[in-house]
Scaffold this active site. Structure first.
Site, PDB file in Angstrom:
ATOM      1  N   LYS A   1       0.836  -1.208   0.000  1.00  0.00           N
ATOM      2  CA  LYS A   1       0.000   0.000   0.000  1.00  0.00           C
ATOM      3  C   LYS A   1       0.873   1.260   0.000  1.00  0.00           C
ATOM      4  O   LYS A   1       0.649   2.177  -0.783  1.00  0.00           O
ATOM      5  CB  LYS A   1      -0.888   0.024   1.252  1.00  0.00           C
ATOM      6  CG  LYS A   1      -1.592   1.343   1.468  1.00  0.00           C
ATOM      7  CD  LYS A   1      -2.304   1.409   2.790  1.00  0.00           C
ATOM      8  CE  LYS A   1      -1.458   1.894   3.926  1.00  0.00           C
ATOM      9  NZ  LYS A   1      -1.199   3.349   3.945  1.00  0.00           N
ATOM     10  N   ASN A   2       1.869   1.277   0.879  1.00  0.00           N
ATOM     11  CA  ASN A   2       2.675   2.490   1.026  1.00  0.00           C
ATOM     12  C   ASN A   2       3.547   2.754  -0.193  1.00  0.00           C
ATOM     13  O   ASN A   2       4.161   3.808  -0.288  1.00  0.00           O
ATOM     14  CB  ASN A   2       3.537   2.414   2.288  1.00  0.00           C
ATOM     15  CG  ASN A   2       2.708   2.682   3.526  1.00  0.00           C
ATOM     16  OD1 ASN A   2       1.522   2.966   3.437  1.00  0.00           O
ATOM     17  ND2 ASN A   2       3.340   2.573   4.691  1.00  0.00           N
TER      18      ASN A   2
ATOM     19  N   ASP B   1      -2.988  20.171   9.724  1.00  0.00           N
ATOM     20  CA  ASP B   1      -1.664  20.606   9.273  1.00  0.00           C
ATOM     21  C   ASP B   1      -1.670  22.036   8.757  1.00  0.00           C
ATOM     22  O   ASP B   1      -2.638  22.500   8.212  1.00  0.00           O
ATOM     23  CB  ASP B   1      -1.171  19.717   8.131  1.00  0.00           C
ATOM     24  CG  ASP B   1      -0.446  18.508   8.650  1.00  0.00           C
ATOM     25  OD1 ASP B   1      -0.809  17.405   8.249  1.00  0.00           O
ATOM     26  OD2 ASP B   1       0.474  18.682   9.454  1.00  0.00           O
TER      27      ASP B   1
END
Ligand code: UD1
Length: 410
Positions: free
Chosen positions: A10-11, A106
């Site tokens: 996935k990453n 963020d």
């Protein structure tokens, strides 16, 4: 007991999908896991003007990128998938502008994106935050530069790589991340025509090129899914062969499992893990690769909670990951946290209870704990697990676990 096969990481695949934006035409990715995050990334690319065709049977995705993609990644998708930030570098390089909604909480300069921003500015971009968007622009082609990262951030290394491959001149990224997923994206970019040296080391040198071509690339196997299966085998005193897995990407984690009492050996295109007795506890300290992966930390807390003895687990990357400890305590685990340390005292049994998954790996850790807890454990919010693990429940059932997916009234 039995066999499972792991698909692509996935990453990695989410970044490979973002990297496809760097070349006009059709890029094909293989060993693509059938998970929610891939669906979210596909949707994001479609909104940017790409055609994305997923073949879940073949495990492939074909992405056709237009000559000029659009450059805006909206909040509704970014909030679901933090990896959307990885379209920043390629869109800036290709379109001259990238407007990417800020992932929740963020801000420019805050912990989380400061290295992405500082690196892109070094390459000549102007980056500002406006109405919840991070807006990166360039008035001319990006220029190669020397970039030092304060920390070997995976996401920042990837964004800078994807921006630098089309920059004018040479970029050096020092203190770069060295994860296998970084090596994978470098392999894909190289097959597209990029010139990168130092791959797999902490100094990457990228000589910018004018144009990249679409490619056909097979995603690196998911070491975190493979590692989760390995921990599951040890916790259940089982015997699991994990196919399509690279032992060399899991050296420390597999070594820890050996210390815990498991027998780990190469088997076929992967490895076999078995454990005949109650495991012994093992200390772990998370660090950037090749250190122990933070994404296996919850699974090791689960393991230590039923092991002989006590262990100290130190989390150096994401302290919020310890939130999952409260859920382990609901299962009867004896875990205490202090800052970025968790002391886990192993108990002979855990006791099944309803618990909630707060993120992908916490969800996996809770499912593993549920496998060995007495009685029924219900893991709520299982969509987190679906974001990272293809067919998790089905694979567990095939290995002999008593697990089922239940529909819960909203
Ligand atoms: C990626 C992985 C994640 C994994 C992590 C570390 C994906 C989709 N996610 O996340 O599963 O746990 O690597 O291996 O691939 N940081 C800053 N400023 C920045 C960038 C990062 O302070 O500009 C901090 C982060 O807040 C965090 C640490 O650095 O504390 C590590 O972050 P990073 O390596 O960038 O992880 P991600 O790429 O977000």
């Amino acid at each position: 007991m039995g066999e499972v096969r792991v698909t692509g990481a996935k990453n990695s695949v989410l970044k490979l999908m973002a990297a496809s934006l760097l070349a006009e035409g059709t890029t094909t990715l293989r060993e693509v896991p059938d998970i929610l995050d891939v669906e979210y990334m596909s949707e994001l690319l479609r909104r940017l003007g790409c055609e994305v065709i997923r073949d879940t049977d073949a495990g492939s995705v074909a992405i056709t990128v237009p000559g000029v993609p659009s450059h805006k990644a909206d909040y509704d998708l970014v909030r679901k998938l933090r990896a959307s930030i990885n379209v920043l570098g390629p869109l800036l390089a290709r379109c001259g502008q990238a407007d990417v909604a800020l992932p929740g909480g963020d801000n420019i300069g805050s912990r989380g994106l400061d290295m992405h921003v500082a690196g892109l500015e070094k390459l000549g971009a102007t980056v500002r935050s406006e109405h919840g968007f991070l807006i990166a622009t360039r008035s001319e082609r990006l220029r190669g530069a020397m970039v030092w990262l304060d920390f070997p951030s995976v996401g920042a290394t990837e964004n800078l790589l994807m921006a630098a491959v089309l920059a004018q001149g040479t970029t050096v990224i020092d203190n770069a991340a060295r994860e296998p997923e970084i090596v994978d994206i470098c392999a894909m970019l190289t097959s597209m025509g990029a010139r990168i040296s130092g791959v797999g080391t902490s100094t990457l040198e990228i000589e910018g090129v004018d144009l990249l071509s679409p490619t056909d690339h097979t995603t690196v196997p998911d070491r975190l899914v493979a590692g989760t299966w390995a921990v599951a085998a040890v916790m259940t005193q089982g015997d699991v062969t994990v196919g399509n897995a690279r032992m060399e990407h899991l050296e420390i984690a597999l070594d820890k499992l050996t210390l815990a009492g498991a027998i780990v050996e190469a088997a076929g295109d992967g490895f076999r893990v078995r454990c005949e007795d109650r495991p012994r506890s093992v200390d772990v300290v998370t660090l950037p690769y090749p250190g122990f992966p933070t994404d296996l930390q919850p699974q090791f807390i689960a393991l230590n909670s039923i092991a002989h003895g006590a262990a100290m687990v130190t989390e150096n990357l994401f302290e919020a990951r310890f939130r999952f400890v409260n859920e382990m305590v609901r299962l009867g685990a004896d875990v205490r946290t202090d800052g970025h340390h968790a002391m886990v005292r192993g108990k002979a049994t855990l006791s099944g209870a309803p618990v909630e998954a707060a993120d992908i790996r916490a969800g996996a850790g809770l499912v593993l704990a549920g496998l060995v807890a007495e009685g029924v454990t219900t893991v709520y919010e299982p969509h987190h697990v679906d974001r990272g693990y293809e067919g998790f429940v089905e694979d567990l059932v095939r290995l002999g676990a008593d697990v089922s997916r239940i529909a819960v009234a909203p």
